[in-house]
Design a protein around this motif. Structure first.
Motif, PDB file in Angstrom:
ATOM      1  N   GLY A   1       0.813  -1.212   0.000  1.00  0.00           N
ATOM      2  CA  GLY A   1       0.000   0.000   0.000  1.00  0.00           C
ATOM      3  C   GLY A   1       0.846   1.261   0.000  1.00  0.00           C
ATOM      4  O   GLY A   1       0.603   2.201  -0.762  1.00  0.00           O
ATOM      5  N   TRP A   2       1.872   1.293   0.873  1.00  0.00           N
ATOM      6  CA  TRP A   2       2.750   2.467   0.909  1.00  0.00           C
ATOM      7  C   TRP A   2       3.505   2.625  -0.414  1.00  0.00           C
ATOM      8  O   TRP A   2       3.671   3.743  -0.918  1.00  0.00           O
ATOM      9  N   LEU A   3       3.974   1.528  -0.990  1.00  0.00           N
ATOM     10  CA  LEU A   3       4.667   1.622  -2.281  1.00  0.00           C
ATOM     11  C   LEU A   3       3.733   2.140  -3.370  1.00  0.00           C
ATOM     12  O   LEU A   3       4.134   2.944  -4.224  1.00  0.00           O
ATOM     13  N   ALA A   4       2.477   1.697  -3.357  1.00  0.00           N
ATOM     14  CA  ALA A   4       1.513   2.145  -4.360  1.00  0.00           C
ATOM     15  C   ALA A   4       1.183   3.618  -4.201  1.00  0.00           C
ATOM     16  O   ALA A   4       0.767   4.277  -5.169  1.00  0.00           O
ATOM     17  N   VAL A   5       1.354   4.168  -2.994  1.00  0.00           N
ATOM     18  CA  VAL A   5       1.163   5.605  -2.769  1.00  0.00           C
ATOM     19  C   VAL A   5       2.407   6.386  -3.190  1.00  0.00           C
ATOM     20  O   VAL A   5       2.319   7.432  -3.846  1.00  0.00           O
ATOM     21  N   ILE A   6       3.574   5.897  -2.799  1.00  0.00           N
ATOM     22  CA  ILE A   6       4.821   6.630  -3.013  1.00  0.00           C
ATOM     23  C   ILE A   6       5.211   6.683  -4.488  1.00  0.00           C
ATOM     24  O   ILE A   6       5.639   7.732  -4.995  1.00  0.00           O
ATOM     25  N   GLN A   7       5.088   5.570  -5.207  1.00  0.00           N
ATOM     26  CA  GLN A   7       5.606   5.523  -6.574  1.00  0.00           C
ATOM     27  C   GLN A   7       4.917   6.493  -7.538  1.00  0.00           C
ATOM     28  O   GLN A   7       5.617   7.168  -8.308  1.00  0.00           O
ATOM     29  N   PRO A   8       3.583   6.640  -7.545  1.00  0.00           N
ATOM     30  CA  PRO A   8       2.987   7.671  -8.415  1.00  0.00           C
ATOM     31  C   PRO A   8       3.437   9.083  -8.051  1.00  0.00           C
ATOM     32  O   PRO A   8       3.653   9.924  -8.938  1.00  0.00           O
ATOM     33  N   LEU A   9       3.564   9.370  -6.743  1.00  0.00           N
ATOM     34  CA  LEU A   9       4.069  10.680  -6.328  1.00  0.00           C
ATOM     35  C   LEU A   9       5.489  10.892  -6.821  1.00  0.00           C
ATOM     36  O   LEU A   9       5.862  12.010  -7.220  1.00  0.00           O
ATOM     37  N   LEU A  10       6.297   9.844  -6.799  1.00  0.00           N
ATOM     38  CA  LEU A  10       7.662   9.925  -7.296  1.00  0.00           C
ATOM     39  C   LEU A  10       7.681  10.242  -8.790  1.00  0.00           C
ATOM     40  O   LEU A  10       8.490  11.058  -9.258  1.00  0.00           O
ATOM     41  N   MET A  11       6.792   9.626  -9.546  1.00  0.00           N
ATOM     42  CA  MET A  11       6.702   9.901 -10.978  1.00  0.00           C
ATOM     43  C   MET A  11       6.343  11.372 -11.230  1.00  0.00           C
ATOM     44  O   MET A  11       6.924  12.024 -12.109  1.00  0.00           O
ATOM     45  N   VAL A  12       5.397  11.903 -10.448  1.00  0.00           N
ATOM     46  CA  VAL A  12       5.000  13.305 -10.593  1.00  0.00           C
ATOM     47  C   VAL A  12       6.176  14.224 -10.274  1.00  0.00           C
ATOM     48  O   VAL A  12       6.428  15.217 -10.988  1.00  0.00           O
ATOM     49  N   ALA A  13       6.927  13.918  -9.218  1.00  0.00           N
ATOM     50  CA  ALA A  13       8.072  14.751  -8.840  1.00  0.00           C
ATOM     51  C   ALA A  13       9.135  14.751  -9.938  1.00  0.00           C
ATOM     52  O   ALA A  13       9.752  15.785 -10.226  1.00  0.00           O
ATOM     53  N   ILE A  14       9.364  13.609 -10.574  1.00  0.00           N
ATOM     54  CA  ILE A  14      10.337  13.531 -11.665  1.00  0.00           C
ATOM     55  C   ILE A  14       9.862  14.383 -12.848  1.00  0.00           C
ATOM     56  O   ILE A  14      10.661  15.105 -13.468  1.00  0.00           O
ATOM     57  N   LEU A  15       8.557  14.329 -13.160  1.00  0.00           N
ATOM     58  CA  LEU A  15       8.014  15.144 -14.248  1.00  0.00           C
ATOM     59  C   LEU A  15       8.149  16.638 -13.934  1.00  0.00           C
ATOM     60  O   LEU A  15       8.485  17.442 -14.820  1.00  0.00           O
ATOM     61  N   LEU A  16       7.893  17.039 -12.697  1.00  0.00           N
ATOM     62  CA  LEU A  16       8.046  18.439 -12.306  1.00  0.00           C
ATOM     63  C   LEU A  16       9.494  18.883 -12.412  1.00  0.00           C
ATOM     64  O   LEU A  16       9.782  20.022 -12.821  1.00  0.00           O
ATOM     65  N   MET A  17      10.407  18.001 -12.067  1.00  0.00           N
ATOM     66  CA  MET A  17      11.830  18.313 -12.194  1.00  0.00           C
ATOM     67  C   MET A  17      12.188  18.550 -13.658  1.00  0.00           C
ATOM     68  O   MET A  17      12.891  19.498 -14.004  1.00  0.00           O
ATOM     69  N   GLY A  18      11.683  17.689 -14.551  1.00  0.00           N
ATOM     70  CA  GLY A  18      11.967  17.839 -15.972  1.00  0.00           C
ATOM     71  C   GLY A  18      11.312  19.063 -16.580  1.00  0.00           C
ATOM     72  O   GLY A  18      11.824  19.625 -17.559  1.00  0.00           O
ATOM     73  N   ALA A  19      10.185  19.498 -16.013  1.00  0.00           N
ATOM     74  CA  ALA A  19       9.474  20.670 -16.536  1.00  0.00           C
ATOM     75  C   ALA A  19      10.112  21.975 -16.096  1.00  0.00           C
ATOM     76  O   ALA A  19       9.769  23.044 -16.616  1.00  0.00           O
ATOM     77  N   SER A  20      11.029  21.933 -15.135  1.00  0.00           N
ATOM     78  CA  SER A  20      11.683  23.144 -14.643  1.00  0.00           C
ATOM     79  C   SER A  20      12.843  23.531 -15.561  1.00  0.00           C
ATOM     80  O   SER A  20      13.192  22.800 -16.491  1.00  0.00           O
ATOM     81  N   ASP A  21      13.438  24.668 -15.284  1.00  0.00           N
ATOM     82  CA  ASP A  21      14.583  25.149 -16.071  1.00  0.00           C
ATOM     83  C   ASP A  21      15.609  25.740 -15.106  1.00  0.00           C
ATOM     84  O   ASP A  21      15.390  26.836 -14.574  1.00  0.00           O
TER      85      ASP A  21
END
Length: 420
Positions: free
Chosen positions: A83-103
């Motif tokens: 359950g914790w992994l299923a919560v953490i991993q999508p949030l991790l994906m979003v954080a990686i996308l936000l990092m890539g969207a920055s400059d």
């Protein structure tokens, strides 16, 4: 026949996939970020400070009691670990996308904030995966399960470390980070298909926050301090990776300033670099068996220290692909050698009563140099120049070697007969 049946166990494939998910975020907040910032015109001093972004990996034991005891806010039907992994991993994906969207050239603080979120969520994923592995596998399966995890982890370092550089050459940084975020789905699929485990709340969970923190942190340390020369042991653990930490933080800007392209770095560091590391780890394991962990630490530590001579050679050679291959091969091989001996030593230090917690605390301590002292490597490189800087990284390894020699004299290894 029984060994063959172990290899067919689908739970090992789950560990392979979870190892891949655990390894994928790490290059993003280390080498990839520093390459991106170097190309964006960020100074070496500021790039050096990015070493602090990795502090969550060193401090993960602080919030591990929460993940160990509390129920996840969603996916509760999957159990506490999944359950914790299923919560953490999508949030991790979003954080990686936000990092890539920055400059980093326009808003470096936004890039750093996203990178910190990636590091925090990645460290949290590591905590839960370790607990899931221990509870999912039987004692006789732990070693093989960890081997599958390490192979997945190394494959992820290759897929992200080299893959993001390759993709960014053709599509830009955002889509390269989107590619890295998509790789986390490998781990999510493993969580979805993986077996549930019985992970009852420990008895201390109902005794209050103070009691939980004491059981998680204070008691393991108190147990450790009862052994002879415990302070010297902790100093050695903290200092063993110091020279490597100083050198590693500046590798990406060093390569960029010498004129190596992203494609060239990916070419040398991909299959060739991975093979050198795995070969070194295999040789290190053999060395530990032959001469014992303590003596292997001395030899492999010296090898790791002397391998920085190759950086000095490359600094004078400039954009020379032959020397680049040699430097990468020697560095990765000696790092694999030293890691095999060092991780074996950390495992031997843990008490059976506090194995998981003491290992987490020791491994966190071992990373302190990279996350703290490594932050000053940029200013040091700017003031000294590359050859002198890498000479200093070699000298930084000497205190740990001196402490290890002291421990060898005071706590000599057991004879072979005693260890058998």
């Amino acid at each position: 026949m029984r060994t063959l049946q172990l290899f067919k166990n689908p739970r090992f494939l789950v560990m392979l996939a979870l190892g891949f998910s655990a390894g994928a975020p790490l290059p993003l907040v280390l080498g990839i970020l520093r390459r991106w910032m170097t190309e964006s015109g960020i100074s070496l001093t500021e790039i050096g400070m990015t070493a602090l972004i990795g502090l969550p990996y060193s401090l993960k034991f602080v919030w591990s009691p929460l993940l160990d005891n509390a129920l996840p806010p969603a996916f509760r039907s999957w159990g506490r670990r999944r359950g914790w992994l299923a919560v953490i991993q999508p949030l991790l994906m979003v954080a990686i996308l936000l990092m890539g969207a920055s400059d980093p050239a326009l808003a470096p603080l936004a890039t750093v904030a996203a990178a910190i979120a990636v590091a925090f969520l990645s460290a949290s994923q590591d905590i839960v995966i370790d607990a899931y592995r221990i509870e999912m596998l039987e004692e006789r399966e732990q070693g093989l399960g960890l081997a599958f995890y390490v192979w997945g982890y190394r494959l992820a370092l290759l897929a992200v470390g080299a893959g993001v550089l390759w993709v960014s050459e053709y599509t830009g940084w955002f889509w390269a980070f989107a590619y890295a975020a998509a790789l986390i789905l490998v781990g999510f699929l493993a969580v979805w298909l993986g077996p549930d485990v019985l992970s009852p709340r420990p008895r201390i969970a109902v005794a209050g926050f103070a009691a939980r923190m004491r059981a998680a942190i204070v008691d393991p340390f108190a147990d450790f301090t009862r052994r002879p020369y415990w302070l010297a042991i902790l100093l050695f653990v903290a200092l063993f990776k110091l020279g490597e930490a100083l050198a590693a933080v500046m590798v990406t800007p060093f390569q960029a300033q010498l004129g190596f392209t992203r494609g060239e770095v990916a070419q040398v560091g991909s299959v060739f670099g991975l093979f050198a590391t795995l070969l070194g780890a295999l040789a290190g394991g053999w060395l530990v068996l032959r001469i014992g962990t303590a003596r292997a630490l001395i030899l492999t530590g010296l090898g790791q220290m002397l391998s920085n001579v190759m950086y000095i050679w490359l600094a004078y050679a400039g954009h020379d692909m032959t020397v680049f291959y040699l430097q990468t091969g020697v560095e990765n091989f000696t790092d694999g050698l030293a890691d095999a001996a060092f991780l074996t030593y950390l495992s031997a230090l843990t008490s059976r009563a506090f194995t998981a917690t003491q290992y987490a605390l020791l491994s966190s301590l071992a990373a302190v140099g990279t996350r703290t002292v490594g932050a000053f490597s940029g200013s040091l490189a700017e003031s000294l120049g590359w050859p002198a800087f890498y000479a200093v990284t070699m000298l930084a390894a000497l205190p740990a070697m001196a402490i290890m020699l002291f421990l060898l004299r005071r706590l000599p290894p057991e004879p072979e007969a005693a260890r058998a």
